[in-house]
Design a protein around this motif. Structure first.
Motif, PDB file in Angstrom:
ATOM      1  N   ALA A 201       0.853  -1.185   0.000  1.00  0.00           N
ATOM      2  CA  ALA A 201       0.000   0.000   0.000  1.00  0.00           C
ATOM      3  C   ALA A 201       0.887   1.233   0.000  1.00  0.00           C
ATOM      4  CB  ALA A 201      -0.913   0.001   1.228  1.00  0.00           C
ATOM      5  N   LEU A 202       0.388   2.252  -0.609  1.00  0.00           N
ATOM      6  CA  LEU A 202       1.081   3.527  -0.630  1.00  0.00           C
ATOM      7  C   LEU A 202       0.702   4.329   0.604  1.00  0.00           C
ATOM      8  CD1 LEU A 202       0.712   4.513  -4.410  1.00  0.00           C
ATOM      9  CD2 LEU A 202       2.691   3.502  -3.253  1.00  0.00           C
ATOM     10  N   CYS A 203       1.665   4.830   1.245  1.00  0.00           N
ATOM     11  CA  CYS A 203       1.414   5.610   2.452  1.00  0.00           C
ATOM     12  C   CYS A 203       1.445   7.085   2.101  1.00  0.00           C
ATOM     13  CB  CYS A 203       2.467   5.297   3.515  1.00  0.00           C
ATOM     14  SG  CYS A 203       2.201   6.214   5.053  1.00  0.00           S
ATOM     15  N   HIS A 204       0.375   7.758   2.369  1.00  0.00           N
ATOM     16  CA  HIS A 204       0.276   9.183   2.063  1.00  0.00           C
ATOM     17  C   HIS A 204       0.315  10.030   3.328  1.00  0.00           C
ATOM     18  CE1 HIS A 204      -0.689   8.215  -2.100  1.00  0.00           C
ATOM     19  NE2 HIS A 204      -1.521   7.285  -1.624  1.00  0.00           N
ATOM     20  N   SER A 205       0.767   9.434   4.429  1.00  0.00           N
ATOM     21  CA  SER A 205       0.783  10.190   5.679  1.00  0.00           C
ATOM     22  C   SER A 205       1.832  11.300   5.604  1.00  0.00           C
ATOM     23  CB  SER A 205       1.100   9.265   6.858  1.00  0.00           C
ATOM     24  OG  SER A 205       1.250  10.017   8.031  1.00  0.00           O
ATOM     25  N   PRO A 206       1.490  12.507   6.008  1.00  0.00           N
ATOM     26  CA  PRO A 206       2.473  13.610   5.985  1.00  0.00           C
ATOM     27  C   PRO A 206       3.551  13.453   7.047  1.00  0.00           C
ATOM     28  CG  PRO A 206       0.431  14.329   7.019  1.00  0.00           C
ATOM     29  CD  PRO A 206       0.174  12.954   6.487  1.00  0.00           C
ATOM     30  N   ASN A 207       3.392  12.484   7.948  1.00  0.00           N
ATOM     31  CA  ASN A 207       4.375  12.305   9.016  1.00  0.00           C
ATOM     32  C   ASN A 207       5.626  11.559   8.551  1.00  0.00           C
ATOM     33  OD1 ASN A 207       2.732  13.593  10.908  1.00  0.00           O
ATOM     34  ND2 ASN A 207       1.629  11.691  11.340  1.00  0.00           N
ATOM     35  N   ILE A 208       5.561  10.935   7.374  1.00  0.00           N
ATOM     36  CA  ILE A 208       6.709  10.206   6.859  1.00  0.00           C
ATOM     37  C   ILE A 208       7.617  11.169   6.105  1.00  0.00           C
ATOM     38  CG2 ILE A 208       7.491   8.417   5.268  1.00  0.00           C
ATOM     39  CD1 ILE A 208       6.325   7.285   7.738  1.00  0.00           C
ATOM     40  N   LEU A 209       8.860  11.192   6.496  1.00  0.00           N
ATOM     41  CA  LEU A 209       9.845  12.047   5.854  1.00  0.00           C
ATOM     42  C   LEU A 209      10.953  11.191   5.258  1.00  0.00           C
ATOM     43  CD1 LEU A 209      10.189  14.839   8.594  1.00  0.00           C
ATOM     44  CD2 LEU A 209       8.807  14.904   6.503  1.00  0.00           C
ATOM     45  N   PRO A 210      11.646  11.683   4.255  1.00  0.00           N
ATOM     46  CA  PRO A 210      12.742  10.895   3.664  1.00  0.00           C
ATOM     47  C   PRO A 210      13.801  10.488   4.682  1.00  0.00           C
ATOM     48  CG  PRO A 210      12.175  12.747   2.244  1.00  0.00           C
ATOM     49  CD  PRO A 210      11.393  12.925   3.512  1.00  0.00           C
ATOM     50  N   LYS A 211      14.086  11.344   5.639  1.00  0.00           N
ATOM     51  CA  LYS A 211      15.119  11.007   6.623  1.00  0.00           C
ATOM     52  C   LYS A 211      14.657   9.907   7.582  1.00  0.00           C
ATOM     53  CE  LYS A 211      13.796  14.747   9.774  1.00  0.00           C
ATOM     54  NZ  LYS A 211      14.274  15.974  10.454  1.00  0.00           N
ATOM     55  N   ASP A 212      13.304   9.665   7.661  1.00  0.00           N
ATOM     56  CA  ASP A 212      12.816   8.561   8.482  1.00  0.00           C
ATOM     57  C   ASP A 212      13.026   7.223   7.781  1.00  0.00           C
ATOM     58  OD1 ASP A 212      11.974  10.342  10.448  1.00  0.00           O
ATOM     59  OD2 ASP A 212      10.037  10.661   9.468  1.00  0.00           O
ATOM     60  N   ILE A 213      12.956   7.232   6.456  1.00  0.00           N
ATOM     61  CA  ILE A 213      13.158   6.010   5.690  1.00  0.00           C
ATOM     62  C   ILE A 213      14.648   5.704   5.564  1.00  0.00           C
ATOM     63  CG2 ILE A 213      12.784   4.904   3.442  1.00  0.00           C
ATOM     64  CD1 ILE A 213      10.328   6.706   3.127  1.00  0.00           C
ATOM     65  N   ALA A 214      15.434   6.704   5.245  1.00  0.00           N
ATOM     66  CA  ALA A 214      16.894   6.554   5.132  1.00  0.00           C
ATOM     67  C   ALA A 214      17.531   7.623   6.013  1.00  0.00           C
ATOM     68  CB  ALA A 214      17.344   6.700   3.688  1.00  0.00           C
ATOM     69  N   PRO A 215      17.775   7.321   7.283  1.00  0.00           N
ATOM     70  CA  PRO A 215      18.306   8.322   8.201  1.00  0.00           C
ATOM     71  C   PRO A 215      19.639   8.887   7.728  1.00  0.00           C
ATOM     72  CG  PRO A 215      17.582   6.357   9.386  1.00  0.00           C
ATOM     73  CD  PRO A 215      17.566   6.017   7.930  1.00  0.00           C
ATOM     74  N   ILE A 216      19.873  10.123   8.092  1.00  0.00           N
ATOM     75  CA  ILE A 216      21.142  10.775   7.758  1.00  0.00           C
ATOM     76  C   ILE A 216      22.261  10.105   8.539  1.00  0.00           C
ATOM     77  CG2 ILE A 216      22.399  12.967   7.801  1.00  0.00           C
ATOM     78  CD1 ILE A 216      19.722  14.381   7.656  1.00  0.00           C
ATOM     79  N   PRO A 217      23.353   9.722   7.886  1.00  0.00           N
ATOM     80  CA  PRO A 217      24.481   9.106   8.616  1.00  0.00           C
ATOM     81  C   PRO A 217      24.990  10.019   9.715  1.00  0.00           C
ATOM     82  CG  PRO A 217      24.770   8.891   6.244  1.00  0.00           C
ATOM     83  CD  PRO A 217      23.613   9.814   6.445  1.00  0.00           C
ATOM     84  N   GLN A 218      25.265   9.441  10.849  1.00  0.00           N
ATOM     85  CA  GLN A 218      25.708  10.207  12.007  1.00  0.00           C
ATOM     86  C   GLN A 218      27.228  10.195  12.110  1.00  0.00           C
ATOM     87  OE1 GLN A 218      23.383  11.867  14.129  1.00  0.00           O
ATOM     88  NE2 GLN A 218      22.181  11.299  12.332  1.00  0.00           N
TER      89      GLN A 218
END
Length: 355
Positions: A201-218
């Motif tokens: 299913a496609l998630c259209h929630s505005p709470n999902i951000l690109p950095k949540d899917i692929a976090p920024i390297p620390q």
């Protein structure tokens, strides 16, 4: 350099104390001269420079002075300078750590040009005299270079380039903040609701951000083993910082006194004094020199021709009140209790980190 665009005469630090006027020949007018074996700035030397700065700027209640400095310990942990600044209408502002190349006016427009002109003066001197530059020539060569870069236009440009005066919030681009954002980024938890079944299913929630899917390297934060607190931007002359500094100094003194008493009993102070006198006695210096890995040549008459290893000898048990000549950290505060070295000529100590 002050905010009015003028230059405060500099301070030149020589590694050896010498009353010869030859050292001062050709230096800029009003130059302050100081001496220390390391040739680096020390707390008492910075206090001396601050008095020099105060006499030249003459701040008043109607004309206060803002002094912008980096986070070196001689600036931030100098209680004498803090008290004098508060009494004489000087506000000291400490820049954030690792930002002086972007925010310090001297680093932006003065230091680079001064280094270039000084190196050129050295090159011309060596070509004309066919010999190396000595500390008796430093003042004159520095004076020539300093005179060339001492312009109001250059000093004012340093403040405008860093956005200090005139004040500019947009002086730095987004790229300047990327590294800092990565260092302090904290990933946010994903709060979106996902379907319970296994159907795609496609998630259209505005709470999902690109950095949540692929976090920024620390970036891995480097933890110093010397136990020092990381620097921060602050007003050094503010009341909270002054009280914090006084409390920190008192805690350090209490720790030293408590350790002396616990380790050696009630007579610890006397024993430490005896150890210190014994370490500075000629016999100890001779034995230390003998145990050095590279002994001093017997036929050498010039100290400057000797290698550094000929001057220092290992010392396993420095006194608890011993300070490193470079970083001024006390031996009792070094957690690893590392091997310190002692110069048998100058009777000074260098910690394992600085050597």
């Amino acid at each position: 350099m002050n905010a009015a665009g003028g230059f405060v005469p500099p301070m030149i630090i020589f590694p050896r104390k010498n009353s010869s006027e030859q050292l001062k020949k050709g230096a800029p007018p009003g130059t302050l001269f100081a001496f220390h074996p390391s040739g680096w700035i020390q707390t008492e030397l910075f206090t001396k420079w601050f008095d020099h700065f105060f006499e030249r700027t003459n701040p008043t209640k109607d004309r206060p002075v803002l002094l912008i400095l980096d986070g070196h310990h001689t600036h931030t942990r100098n209680i004498d300078v803090v008290i004098k600044s508060r009494e004489h209408f000087v506000t000291i502002l400490c820049l954030p750590p690792h930002t002086s190349h972007k925010m310090q006016p001297l680093d932006k427009t003065v230091m680079g040009a001064l280094k270039t002109f000084y190196n050129e003066e050295v090159r011309l001197f060596m070509r004309a005299h066919n010999r190396a530059v000595t500390h008796f020539d430093t003042g004159e060569l520095f004076g020539r270079a300093y005179t060339k870069i001492q312009t109001a236009e250059r000093s004012l440009k340093g403040f405008s380039t860093t956005g200090i005066y005139p004040f500019r919030r947009d002086v730095f681009s987004d790229e300047d903040f990327i590294a800092e954002q990565q260092r302090h980024h904290v990933p946010h938890p994903v709060t979106a609701d996902f379907p319970e079944n296994n159907e795609p299913a496609l998630c259209h929630s505005p709470n999902i951000l690109p950095k949540d899917i692929a976090p920024i390297p620390q970036l891995k934060k480097k933890i110093g083993w010397r136990g020092r607190k990381p620097g921060r931007a602050r007003v050094v002359t503010s009341t909270p910082n002054k009280e914090e500094l006084e409390e920190s100094i008192n805690r350090s003194l209490e720790k030293v006194t408590k350790r002396l008493v616990n380790e050696a009993g009630p007579s610890s102070l006397k024993q430490s004094a005896k150890k210190k006198r014994k370490a500075r006695s000629p016999s100890t210096s001779s034995s230390s020199l003998t145990s050095s890995s590279e002994p001093v040549p017997a036929n050498s008459s010039d100290e400057d021709d000797l290698p550094l290893s000929s001057y220092i000898s290992p010392k396993q048990c420095a006194d608890d009140t011993t300070e490193c000549i470079f970083c001024q950290e006390m031996f009792t505060m070094s957690k690893s209790r590392e091997v310190w070295v002692k110069c048998v000529i100058c009777d000074i100590y260098i910690c394992d980190f600085c050597k």
